[in-house]
Write a protein that holds these residues in place. Structure first.
Motif, PDB file in Angstrom:
ATOM      1  N   SER A   1       0.803  -1.225   0.000  1.00 35.92           N
ATOM      2  CA  SER A   1       0.000   0.000   0.000  1.00 35.92           C
ATOM      3  C   SER A   1       0.838   1.279   0.000  1.00 35.92           C
ATOM      4  O   SER A   1       0.310   2.356  -0.272  1.00 35.92           O
TER       5      SER A   1
ATOM      6  N   LYS B   1      -2.317   9.688   2.030  1.00 35.91           N
ATOM      7  CA  LYS B   1      -3.750   9.444   1.945  1.00 35.91           C
ATOM      8  C   LYS B   1      -4.353   9.440   3.350  1.00 35.91           C
ATOM      9  O   LYS B   1      -3.649   9.215   4.332  1.00 35.91           O
TER      10      LYS B   1
ATOM     11  N   GLU C   1      -6.020   7.245   4.692  1.00 32.94           N
ATOM     12  CA  GLU C   1      -5.827   5.926   5.304  1.00 32.94           C
ATOM     13  C   GLU C   1      -4.409   5.702   5.839  1.00 32.94           C
ATOM     14  O   GLU C   1      -4.144   4.680   6.480  1.00 32.94           O
ATOM     15  N   ASP C   2      -3.508   6.643   5.606  1.00 38.77           N
ATOM     16  CA  ASP C   2      -2.168   6.560   6.199  1.00 38.77           C
ATOM     17  C   ASP C   2      -2.159   7.095   7.636  1.00 38.77           C
ATOM     18  O   ASP C   2      -1.134   7.000   8.316  1.00 38.77           O
TER      19      ASP C   2
END
Length: 125
Positions: free
Chosen positions: A64, A88, A90-91
């Motif tokens: 990812s 992002k 989601e990081d």
């Protein structure tokens, strides 16, 4: 033994960049492989990236973050870096560095003997 201190976390907008540092003190830090892990809210700690000891020619990344994150080291400064680009949402997580004596880095937490305290990275607009 080695003591680890992370720094460089904070708030960044999606698409932005951030560099985390992991400073090692104590034993010869250049002889330690270093891994980066992260733990998001309600999630287990997961592997992000790792770099081998010495010149750091061995590097591994979780799928990812491939192409977005880069691990490097400066042995004169006893510091390992994690350059994070194109971040992002989601990081978002607490990022930890960990060290183990030896050439090769590993992707599992159990392989590492020393851990830093973690630094928060928040990706949000």
């Amino acid at each position: 033994q080695v003591q680890l201190v992370e720094s460089g976390g904070g708030l960044v907008q999606p698409g932005g960049s951030m560099t985390l540092s992991c400073a090692g003190a104590g034993d010869r830090f250049s002889t330690y492989a270093v891994g980066w892990f992260r733990q998001g809210p309600g999630k287990e700690r997961e592997f992000v990236a790792a770099i081998g000891s010495g010149s750091g020619s061995f590097t591994y990344y979780t799928d990812s973050v491939k192409g977005r994150f880069t691990a490097s080291r400066d042995n004169d400064k006893n510091t390992v870096y994690l350059q994070m680009d194109s971040l992002k949402v989601e990081d978002t997580a607490v990022y930890f560095c960990a060290a183990r004596s030896g050439v090769l880095p590993y992707t599992t937490t159990a392989r590492y003997d020393y851990w830093g305290q973690g630094t928060q990275v928040t990706v949000s607009s």
